[in-house]
Every structure is written in C-alpha cells, then in structure tokens.
Design an enzyme around this catalytic site. Structure first.
Site, PDB file in Angstrom:
ATOM      1  N   CYS A   1       2.398   0.908  -5.711  1.00  0.00           N
ATOM      2  CA  CYS A   1       1.723  -0.058  -4.843  1.00  0.00           C
ATOM      3  C   CYS A   1       2.357  -1.430  -5.045  1.00  0.00           C
ATOM      4  O   CYS A   1       2.636  -1.833  -6.181  1.00  0.00           O
ATOM      5  CB  CYS A   1       0.229  -0.115  -5.169  1.00  0.00           C
ATOM      6  SG  CYS A   1      -0.705  -1.295  -4.148  1.00  0.00           S
TER       7      CYS A   1
ATOM      8  N   HIS B   1      -6.905   0.477   0.928  1.00  0.00           N
ATOM      9  CA  HIS B   1      -6.853  -0.963   0.632  1.00  0.00           C
ATOM     10  C   HIS B   1      -7.949  -1.722   1.388  1.00  0.00           C
ATOM     11  O   HIS B   1      -8.520  -2.691   0.867  1.00  0.00           O
ATOM     12  CB  HIS B   1      -5.494  -1.537   1.036  1.00  0.00           C
ATOM     13  CG  HIS B   1      -4.478  -1.542  -0.063  1.00  0.00           C
ATOM     14  ND1 HIS B   1      -4.699  -2.145  -1.287  1.00  0.00           N
ATOM     15  CD2 HIS B   1      -3.217  -1.031  -0.118  1.00  0.00           C
ATOM     16  CE1 HIS B   1      -3.623  -2.007  -2.043  1.00  0.00           C
ATOM     17  NE2 HIS B   1      -2.721  -1.327  -1.364  1.00  0.00           N
TER      18      HIS B   1
ATOM     19  N   HIS C   1      -3.335   5.553   1.721  1.00  0.00           N
ATOM     20  CA  HIS C   1      -3.140   4.446   0.781  1.00  0.00           C
ATOM     21  C   HIS C   1      -3.511   3.114   1.429  1.00  0.00           C
ATOM     22  O   HIS C   1      -4.249   2.308   0.833  1.00  0.00           O
ATOM     23  CB  HIS C   1      -1.681   4.429   0.325  1.00  0.00           C
ATOM     24  CG  HIS C   1      -1.347   3.388  -0.679  1.00  0.00           C
ATOM     25  ND1 HIS C   1      -0.983   3.684  -1.972  1.00  0.00           N
ATOM     26  CD2 HIS C   1      -1.301   2.030  -0.595  1.00  0.00           C
ATOM     27  CE1 HIS C   1      -0.734   2.560  -2.633  1.00  0.00           C
ATOM     28  NE2 HIS C   1      -0.912   1.539  -1.807  1.00  0.00           N
ATOM     29  N   GLU C   2      -3.016   2.882   2.647  1.00  0.00           N
ATOM     30  CA  GLU C   2      -3.279   1.592   3.300  1.00  0.00           C
ATOM     31  C   GLU C   2      -4.717   1.480   3.778  1.00  0.00           C
ATOM     32  O   GLU C   2      -5.325   0.399   3.679  1.00  0.00           O
ATOM     33  CB  GLU C   2      -2.305   1.381   4.465  1.00  0.00           C
ATOM     34  CG  GLU C   2      -0.846   1.359   4.053  1.00  0.00           C
ATOM     35  CD  GLU C   2      -0.545   0.383   2.928  1.00  0.00           C
ATOM     36  OE1 GLU C   2      -1.201  -0.676   2.843  1.00  0.00           O
ATOM     37  OE2 GLU C   2       0.355   0.676   2.122  1.00  0.00           O
TER      38      GLU C   2
END
Length: 226
Positions: free
Chosen positions: A131, A177, A173-174
């Site tokens: 990351c 966030h 993953h995004e």
C-alpha cells in the site's frame, strides 16, 4: 471480527476547502501514511461537495500521483480527502509466470465514486499486497477471487461491473480505503515483510515459500468484507 470505522467529521464545506487547497498548491500532494485520521474514517459519499470541474481536476491529479508513486490505485483519503473517490489503473509489464498465477491482466484507467463490492462466488486468492500509505511493507492478504462492484461514474451514471483476479484485488483494496480499512486489517500478520526482506527471501509468483518459512496459513484474516 468487524471493526467499524467512524464516519468523517468533516463537513461538505471543509471537504471542499481541502480539495481547493490541494488543487491550488501547484505541486503533487504527498500520500498520507498510516496514522493519518483520513485513513481510519469512513469517507463521505460524494454528493456534489465539489463542482464537476473540480472533480475532473482532482481525478487527473490523483492519476498523476498514482503514476508518480508508482501504484495501481489511489483513494482520495490517501491525499487526506475524506471523500468516496478512487482511481485505478494497471498497465505495468510483469513477469508472465507471475501474471498467469495471479490472474493479472491490464486494467484501463477508471475513476469510481461511492463504490461497494460483493464477492462473486466462494473462491479466494492469497498473495502479497502492499500500500502506498504503508511505505516499505507487504503482507499476504486473502481476498475473494471475483467481485461485483457497484459505483457511480464521474458523469453521474450508476454502474455495476464484475472484476476477477488481480483487478478484483485492486478494486477491493481501494474500496476498503474509503471505509477506513487498510490491507493490514485483513492480512496474515506473520507474513508481514519489509520490501527488502521480501525481495531477499520471498519474491516469487506465489506465497508457498513464504507460508512455509514464516509460518502462516493463507485463509481469511482480520475483518469482514463491508
């Protein structure tokens, strides 16, 4: 175990001021690192806090920051902006063996607003993941192999799209966030490695060598999918 993140306490005006400050700086903003509050809060859904022109400029700026890093995705909270916006793109040349094992195919540039994902089937895949907001570290994360992503395009249209393989990993993953989740929350922490130690000992297309050497399994860990 689920660890719900608190929602951002920034108002729409404060979010707009943050975006204005970053856009007017004239330089690429830094990527904030773990410990910054924006990374541990649920970002505000986009509902017109900034103008279409500002949104277009912000998306282009985020694309530049992502390329400069370099990375394959960047979420607005990584610039300290608690807004549900992320950009994705994967055009990097990778080893053919690694690409085949990881089911990694090129991903054209995509900007997504207010995304949410659901697993598309029971299959999972576990690989090392890093990351841009945790510089110098990698860990093994087990994620659904395929997902359905619901999101809003910058033009305001709603879309549902399926992703699989490495593209699905980037999407998850995004999107994580934007919900105050970092990959280490889902990681097998015994696999945690510095980039240098990963390169020295565990750099291979799969995780078998690391699993044996560091003593972890590759099942799901940490928190549940939001």
């Amino acid at each position: 175990m689920t660890f719900p993140a608190p929602s951002t306490d920034l108002t729409a005006e404060q979010i707009r001021e943050t975006v204005d400050r970053i856009l007017s700086a004239g330089t690429l903003p830094p990527i904030v690192q773990a410990g910054h509050p924006a990374l541990r809060q649920k970002a505000a859904p986009f509902d017109g806090q900034i103008t279409p022109e500002q949104l277009a400029r912000l998306i282009e700026l985020m694309r530049q920051v992502m390329h400069e890093a370099p990375g394959v995705g960047l979420a607005a909270p990584q610039l300290g902006i608690p807004l549900q916006l992320a950009v994705l793109e994967d055009k990097y040349d990778v080893d053919h063996e690694a690409a085949a094992l990881r089911n990694r195919a090129p991903l054209d540039f995509l900007a997504i607003l207010n995304p949410s994902y659901t697993p598309a089937g029971p299959d999972r895949a576990a690989f090392y993941e890093g990351c841009l907001s945790l510089n110098g570290l990698q860990a093994v994360v087990s994620r659904p192999q395929a997902v359905l992503l619901d999101f809003v395009r910058p033009d305001g249209g709603a879309e549902r799209r399926g992703f699989s393989g490495w593209q699905a990993r980037i999407v998850q993953h995004e999107t994580d966030h934007l919900n105050g989740i970092l990959y280490v929350d889902r990681a097998q922490l015994r696999s945690l490695s510095s980039n240098a130690e990963y390169a020295a000992h565990w750099a291979e297309p799969g995780i078998g060598k690391a699993r044996e050497g560091l003593g972890f399994d590759d099942g799901p860990a940490g928190i549940s999918v939001p």
